[in-house]
Design a protein around this motif. Structure first.
Motif, short mmCIF file in Angstrom:
data_model
loop_
_atom_site.label_atom_id
_atom_site.label_comp_id
_atom_site.label_asym_id
_atom_site.label_seq_id
_atom_site.Cartn_x
_atom_site.Cartn_y
_atom_site.Cartn_z
N LYS A 80 16.84 -2.03 -1.55
CA LYS A 80 16.42 -1.51 -0.24
C LYS A 80 17.44 -0.49 0.28
O LYS A 80 17.07 0.57 0.78
CB LYS A 80 16.25 -2.67 0.75
N VAL A 98 -5.85 1.01 1.35
CA VAL A 98 -5.44 2.33 0.85
C VAL A 98 -6.16 2.66 -0.46
O VAL A 98 -6.46 3.83 -0.74
CB VAL A 98 -3.90 2.40 0.70
N PRO A 141 0.81 -1.21 0.00
CA PRO A 141 0.00 0.00 0.00
C PRO A 141 0.84 1.26 0.00
O PRO A 141 1.55 1.53 0.96
CB PRO A 141 -0.78 -0.11 1.31
N CYS A 142 0.76 2.03 -1.06
CA CYS A 142 1.55 3.26 -1.12
C CYS A 142 0.98 4.14 -2.22
O CYS A 142 1.13 3.84 -3.40
CB CYS A 142 3.01 2.91 -1.42
N THR A 143 0.30 5.21 -1.82
CA THR A 143 -0.14 6.15 -2.84
C THR A 143 0.96 7.18 -3.06
O THR A 143 1.71 7.52 -2.15
CB THR A 143 -1.43 6.89 -2.45
N HIS A 197 9.43 2.31 4.21
CA HIS A 197 9.84 1.07 4.87
C HIS A 197 9.65 -0.10 3.92
O HIS A 197 8.62 -0.21 3.27
CB HIS A 197 9.01 0.86 6.14
N ILE A 198 10.63 -0.97 3.87
CA ILE A 198 10.67 -1.98 2.80
C ILE A 198 10.89 -3.39 3.34
O ILE A 198 11.87 -3.65 4.03
CB ILE A 198 11.80 -1.63 1.80
N ASP A 244 4.62 13.22 0.19
CA ASP A 244 4.46 14.04 1.40
C ASP A 244 5.13 13.42 2.62
O ASP A 244 4.94 13.89 3.75
CB ASP A 244 2.96 14.25 1.68
N HIS A 245 5.89 12.35 2.41
CA HIS A 245 6.65 11.73 3.49
C HIS A 245 5.79 11.06 4.55
O HIS A 245 6.19 10.94 5.70
CB HIS A 245 7.61 12.73 4.15
N ASP A 246 4.58 10.64 4.17
CA ASP A 246 3.83 9.80 5.10
C ASP A 246 4.54 8.45 5.19
O ASP A 246 5.14 8.00 4.22
CB ASP A 246 2.38 9.59 4.59
N HIS A 247 4.49 7.84 6.35
CA HIS A 247 5.10 6.51 6.48
C HIS A 247 4.40 5.52 5.56
O HIS A 247 3.17 5.43 5.56
CB HIS A 247 4.99 6.01 7.93
N SER A 248 5.19 4.78 4.80
CA SER A 248 4.64 3.79 3.89
C SER A 248 5.45 2.51 4.04
O SER A 248 6.65 2.55 4.25
CB SER A 248 4.75 4.28 2.44
N HIS A 249 4.74 1.40 3.94
CA HIS A 249 5.41 0.10 4.07
C HIS A 249 5.11 -0.73 2.83
O HIS A 249 3.96 -1.07 2.59
CB HIS A 249 4.92 -0.62 5.34
N GLU A 253 0.99 10.61 -1.02
CA GLU A 253 1.39 10.52 0.38
C GLU A 253 2.86 10.15 0.53
O GLU A 253 3.51 10.58 1.49
CB GLU A 253 0.49 9.53 1.11
N LEU A 254 3.37 9.37 -0.42
CA LEU A 254 4.81 9.10 -0.37
C LEU A 254 5.57 10.41 -0.59
O LEU A 254 6.52 10.73 0.13
CB LEU A 254 5.20 8.07 -1.43
#
Lengths: 347, 347
Positions: B171, B260, B143-145, B180-181, B151-156, B148-149
């Motif tokens: 990585k 998401v 999940p990663c839009t 986060h990967i 905008d530096h929202d946490h994404s995994h 938001e990436l």
């Protein structure tokens, strides 16, 4: 037409009077000692003061002293005690329900035993009924908020219990064209899946507060971080379900129930407040007076997992989100999502 | 410091320039033939006209004719072609990428073969590279839009591929304190899980439109019905994952990605419009000009499942939501959620 006695007049049990009445049953709604004002209000004008909905005309209302009268000739009973009334229900009510009246419980929750075993409420009810008594105890799991059920939004829940015949009977009593019911004999699986989601909904909603804090504006939502926590929750819940001995397919109920819990009510509120940076005590102060099942269940589940880890059954590394939620609630830790503990290498 | 060449300048690939630049790499962003205006705009002032964000200073921008120059000395390539550019990418681009440059693809999708096999894009890329060529092809799921990436929202997310060493290299290149990967060698599992969610996000968001219709007011949300569809989606996706041969643990990526996708973008829009009662053609008209991966993936997945059912590998009864979504899209059916097909008896 059957006679269904509803014991406790909280929001969820009261919402289920909608399908029950619309299916033509005689509905008797009995308030717990804490529901006195609710019953007084209902007797006046059918308006439920906490569900904030007008119930169907024709429901018979009772205070707790009239429970035995309300159980006379009942074909089935539905119980909606809150987690906090568990002891009262086991000690005072289970002895009064006749064996001939099958019971359907809407209370979601688990208790942790000394060895780390997690036991869902229907199993606790079975164990704590008077010696020699053999009540037919069943339970409801799955995503269903009381307001929306009362408003006839489509809801899909699971009824679980030991006897398929009883479950079919309950489904016949309560299924409507908006209240959809799956039946399952995996009581531990269904009930544990839907109990755990309370703890994890708190975890997911930390991200709601965190993005508000990051953006400096309340109401701004980010979904990447929520989704990351949602995925991690599903991962940990799946592992817990396995530990507890529930079928893995119950993650369906757990994931659906997590979804609905993230979007409503008190658990979202506390998670959001904590995510914004309030301490647990400050957040609880803002929510004064509300009962928070998520806090209870997170604490119990984390305690159980720690005990299982002590016994070498499981590693704490597999539950970084649960452990973090527990440390926020019970050790005064600040919110600091252990993102890197979520990532893994899978060869 | 490494040199990373981004091929295609769509929203997602462009968003990944944020972690890449912040990790100190040389970033070269090459537009596809459809990205000409995007690249022109970026060359002027670093503003990305569809991502609607200003990219970091220092990125080198290229039009597609300059691709070979952009690949000179590159340590790695990141590919963000849309589903609709798949053939172009296979025919025109794969031959140009040197074997020494490992590739990371952000495009989520699957293609269905004649026998009902569903194949994720990275596998398609492998099969369609020039004969004798052996590119190191990897992919991103989870999940990663893009907004938001950026905008530096946490994404995994999950990086998947055949070689763990390459995955670790990617990585190292891209992981930051917000990106986060997880690494996985289960390419089919990761990619199929996250591709399917597009079809199911359309299914879940039907409930958004349905409750607006029920309440007669746009913006009114009900979550019980969304949660019921979410749970059903997880159930069907788990079954599909099993059919396709991906590890069941990948449902974590699928569920997070479903979450998401339900909350953003074009798939939610079309699902909502359909739920409100618009026909598929009317809904598509409202969304004119947007590319809808959810439609493509729902159609392909349903077609594959039907073929598998013809072959006796699976029963269509196990996919009532997918079949309903497909019938809305491809047969002009009205929205009429098959709620009762979701319920089951589990002895």
């Amino acid at each position: 037409m059957s006679v269904i006695t509803f014991i406790c007049a909280g929001q969820m049990a009261s919402a289920i009077t909608f399908p029950a009445m619309e299916n033509g049953h005689e509905v008797r709604l009995v308030g717990s000692p804490l529901d006195r004002e609710i019953i007084d209000g209902l007797k006046k004008d059918n308006f439920h003061i906490t569900l904030k909905r007008t119930l169907h005309d024709g429901i018979k209302y009772y205070q707790i002293e009239e429970l035995e009268e309300a159980l006379e000739g009942a074909d089935a009973a539905l119980c909606g005690v809150s987690s906090f009334g568990l002891d009262w229900f086991c000690d005072e009510i289970l002895p009064v329900i006749p064996e001939s009246v099958p019971l359907l419980s809407v209370t979601k929750g688990m208790v942790d035993l000394d060895d780390g075993t997690l036991v869902p409420y229907p199993v606790i009810f079975e164990e704590r009924q008077p010696e020699g008594k053999n009540l037919d105890i069943n339970a409801i799991g799955g995503p269903c908020t009381s307001y929306e059920l009362a408003d006839h939004d489509h809801s899909h829940v699971a009824f679980c219990g030991k006897n398929m015949e009883t479950l079919k009977m309950f489904k016949d009593l309560l299924a409507t064209d908006y209240y959809h019911i799956t039946l399952s004999k995996d009581v531990v699986g269904v009930e544990c899946a839907v109990a755990m989601k309370n703890a994890y909904a708190l975890g997911v909603t930390l991200a709601v507060g965190l993005s508000e804090k990051m953006e400096g504006k309340i109401g701004i939502q980010h979904y990447n971080s929520q989704a990351a926590l949602f995925g991690q929750s599903v991962k940990e819940m799946t592992k817990l379900l396995q530990l507890i001995g529930g079928g893995p397919e119950n993650i369906v109920h757990g994931a659906g129930d997590l979804y609905v819990t993230v979007f409503g009510g008190r658990t979202r509120k506390i998670g959001t407040l904590l995510g914004r940076g309030l301490s647990f005590d400050e957040a609880m102060e803002e929510l004064q007076g509300v009962t928070l099942e998520s806090i209870v269940i997170a604490t119990r589940t984390a305690r159980a997992v720690r005990k299982l880890a002590d016994r070498g059954v499981v590693s704490l590394d597999e539950f970084p989100l649960l452990m973090h939620v527990d440390s926020i609630i019970n050790e005064g830790a600040e919110v600091n999502i252990p993102w890197d503990d979520f990532t893994m290498i899978k060869e």
